[in-house]
Write a protein that holds these residues in place. Structure first.
Motif, short mmCIF file in Angstrom:
data_model
loop_
_atom_site.label_atom_id
_atom_site.label_comp_id
_atom_site.label_asym_id
_atom_site.label_seq_id
_atom_site.Cartn_x
_atom_site.Cartn_y
_atom_site.Cartn_z
N SER A 1 4.80 9.38 -10.13
CA SER A 1 5.85 10.38 -9.97
C SER A 1 6.53 10.17 -8.62
O SER A 1 5.88 9.80 -7.64
N LYS A 2 7.83 10.41 -8.58
CA LYS A 2 8.57 10.30 -7.33
C LYS A 2 9.56 11.45 -7.24
O LYS A 2 9.91 12.09 -8.23
N ALA A 3 10.05 11.70 -6.03
CA ALA A 3 11.04 12.75 -5.81
C ALA A 3 12.34 12.40 -6.54
O ALA A 3 12.70 11.23 -6.70
N LEU A 4 13.04 13.44 -6.96
CA LEU A 4 14.30 13.27 -7.69
C LEU A 4 15.30 12.42 -6.94
O LEU A 4 16.16 11.75 -7.55
N HIS A 5 15.22 12.42 -5.62
CA HIS A 5 16.19 11.70 -4.79
C HIS A 5 16.19 10.19 -5.07
O HIS A 5 17.15 9.50 -4.71
N PHE A 6 15.12 9.69 -5.70
CA PHE A 6 15.01 8.26 -5.95
C PHE A 6 15.23 7.90 -7.42
O PHE A 6 14.91 6.79 -7.85
N SER A 7 15.79 8.82 -8.19
CA SER A 7 15.89 8.61 -9.63
C SER A 7 16.82 7.45 -10.00
O SER A 7 16.73 6.90 -11.10
N TYR A 8 17.71 7.05 -9.07
CA TYR A 8 18.61 5.93 -9.34
C TYR A 8 17.85 4.62 -9.51
O TYR A 8 18.38 3.65 -10.04
N GLU A 9 16.59 4.58 -9.07
CA GLU A 9 15.82 3.33 -9.12
C GLU A 9 15.36 2.95 -10.53
O GLU A 9 15.13 1.77 -10.80
N ASN A 10 15.16 3.96 -11.39
CA ASN A 10 14.62 3.68 -12.73
C ASN A 10 13.38 2.78 -12.63
O ASN A 10 13.29 1.74 -13.28
N GLU B 1 8.24 8.87 -13.37
CA GLU B 1 9.00 10.09 -13.67
C GLU B 1 9.47 10.69 -12.35
O GLU B 1 8.78 10.59 -11.33
N TYR B 2 10.65 11.29 -12.37
CA TYR B 2 11.24 11.85 -11.16
C TYR B 2 11.24 13.38 -11.26
O TYR B 2 11.64 13.94 -12.29
N LEU B 3 10.78 14.03 -10.19
CA LEU B 3 10.59 15.48 -10.26
C LEU B 3 10.80 16.14 -8.90
O LEU B 3 10.89 15.46 -7.87
N ASP B 4 10.86 17.45 -8.93
CA ASP B 4 10.97 18.26 -7.72
C ASP B 4 9.56 18.67 -7.30
O ASP B 4 8.89 19.43 -8.01
N HIS B 5 9.07 18.15 -6.19
CA HIS B 5 7.71 18.43 -5.75
C HIS B 5 7.49 19.90 -5.39
O HIS B 5 6.36 20.36 -5.33
N ARG B 6 8.58 20.64 -5.18
CA ARG B 6 8.44 22.06 -4.83
C ARG B 6 8.15 22.93 -6.05
O ARG B 6 7.45 23.93 -5.94
N LEU C 1 6.19 11.12 0.19
CA LEU C 1 5.67 11.95 -0.91
C LEU C 1 4.92 11.08 -1.91
O LEU C 1 4.30 11.61 -2.84
N GLU C 2 4.94 9.75 -1.72
CA GLU C 2 4.25 8.84 -2.63
C GLU C 2 2.76 9.17 -2.70
O GLU C 2 2.08 9.25 -1.68
N ARG D 1 0.84 -1.19 0.00
CA ARG D 1 0.00 0.00 0.00
C ARG D 1 0.88 1.24 0.00
O ARG D 1 1.91 1.29 0.68
N PHE D 2 0.48 2.25 -0.76
CA PHE D 2 1.30 3.46 -0.91
C PHE D 2 1.67 4.09 0.43
O PHE D 2 2.79 4.57 0.60
N ASP D 3 0.74 4.14 1.36
CA ASP D 3 1.02 4.83 2.62
C ASP D 3 1.92 4.02 3.54
O ASP D 3 2.25 4.48 4.64
N LYS D 4 2.36 2.83 3.10
CA LYS D 4 3.31 2.03 3.87
C LYS D 4 4.73 2.23 3.38
O LYS D 4 5.68 1.72 3.97
N PHE D 5 4.91 2.97 2.28
CA PHE D 5 6.24 3.22 1.74
C PHE D 5 7.01 4.20 2.62
O PHE D 5 6.42 5.05 3.28
N GLU D 6 8.33 4.08 2.59
CA GLU D 6 9.16 5.00 3.36
C GLU D 6 9.09 6.42 2.80
O GLU D 6 9.21 7.40 3.53
#
Length: 334
Positions: free
Chosen positions: A210-219, A189-194, A44-45, A36-41
């Motif tokens: 969409s996810k924060a740029l900090h996780f872009s290494y995951e592809n 896609e990886y982006l800046d939420h701000r 911002l998910e 579930r999305f709200d169980k992710f670390e």
């Protein structure tokens, strides 16, 4: 039966790193686990960008209306009163389209707080090469332990994880979609939420891929599951939103032999690789034969036994991270 929407080529090769314990559950239960999305670390998910807040919620207008109706505000003309009533009616009727149907903006804040509890994901990567960071983060915690003296938690899981390799099409063709649920597969896609901003028409699906740029290494390639039901209620009134008591979902796999194309064994921990290499060079003054010593034989035996019990014929290979350097004539063809 829900709908399946594939937004990525079916022949895309994807991988998933997981502990042997979770791999064993996948094989024995013959099912794919969705978190579930709200169980992710990453909290911002499933969240929208701050610049799109007004597309979902009209809370600022509600506050403004309340200020105009505050006791003691100077008397209004009949025309001003009618205009205020018209504004109030518009606030209460304003809506926005969502993944779970049309919602009132009055309930927008409740929607933003609770929507993640209704979405489930199985996360994969389309990195074509093996990734050392993925072994560390999503495989066994101990397979890349960096602690000087190790720890009990890591000791239990050292070199005890696998990487599943397959294709998007192989997964879709072998999943039994749960009744009343939809499935969408899409590249993250990886982006800046701000600073980023979505077009209003993108808000139904785009935030959840969409996810924060900090996780872009995951592809990441994401398989997202969500209910078809329009009965889910998001309410601005305290504790009146519908609560989801399903903390995860599992979809049955029809045929594991075609679901999984290859299983890659975890490499030894860096400390073990270094120690084994030093000892080997001390004894033989060459890296010839070192690759065999770095082979994860115990894990391979466990995986092959698991496959034998479940009548599976899936290819098992060693990690590419145990390849050795060419240091002399003897290691030229290793």
């Amino acid at each position: 039966m829900g709908q399946v929407k594939i937004e990525i080529p079916r022949d895309t090769v994807i991988k998933r790193y997981l502990s042997f314990q979770n791999f064993e559950l996948l094989i024995k239960n013959q099912s794919l686990y969705f978190s579930r999305f709200d169980k992710f670390e990453d909290h911002l998910e499933g969240g929208i960008n701050r610049r799109n807040y007004h597309n979902i919620s009209n809370s600022t207008s509600v506050v403004d209306l309340a200020m105009h109706r505050w006791p003691g505000v100077s008397p209004r003309t009949e025309e001003e009163t009618k205009a205020l009533e018209k504004t109030e009616a518009a606030i209460f009727e304003d809506t926005f389209p969502s993944i779970l149907g049309v919602q009132k903006k009055l309930d927008g804040d409740a929607f933003l707080k609770n929507i993640s509890s209704w979405l489930y994901a199985s996360c994969w990567t389309d990195l074509r090469h093996e990734c050392q960071a993925m072994w560390q983060l999503y495989g066994s915690s101990g397979s890349n332990c960096r602690h000087e003296n190790g720890c009990q938690e890591c000791a239990k899981t050292l070199g005890n994880s696998v990487c599943i390799e397959t294709t998007v099409g192989a997964i879709v063709d072998n999943l039994e979609l749960a009744k009343g649920y939809n499935l969408t597969i899409q590249k993250i896609e990886y982006l800046d939420h701000r600073t980023s901003h979505f077009h209003e028409s993108d808000l139904i699906m785009r935030p959840y891929f969409s996810k924060a740029l900090h996780f872009s290494y995951e592809n990441e390639v994401r398989f997202m599951l969500w209910p078809e039901s329009n009965d889910i209620r998001f309410s601005y009134k305290y504790n009146q939103s519908t609560v989801n008591d399903q903390h995860s979902q599992q979809l049955k796999i029809k045929d594991l032999n075609s679901f999984i194309h290859r299983v890659v064994l975890a490499p030894p921990p860096p400390s073990k690789i270094s120690k084994t290499r030093s000892l080997h060079l001390e004894n033989y003054d060459s890296e010839l034969g070192l690759k065999e010593k770095l082979s994860n034989k115990s894990l391979k035996s466990k995986v092959e036994e698991l496959f034998k019990i479940n009548k599976l014929a899936i290819r098992v290979t060693e990690s590419d991270l145990i390849q050795i350097a060419t240091t002399d004539l003897y290691t030229l063809d290793e």
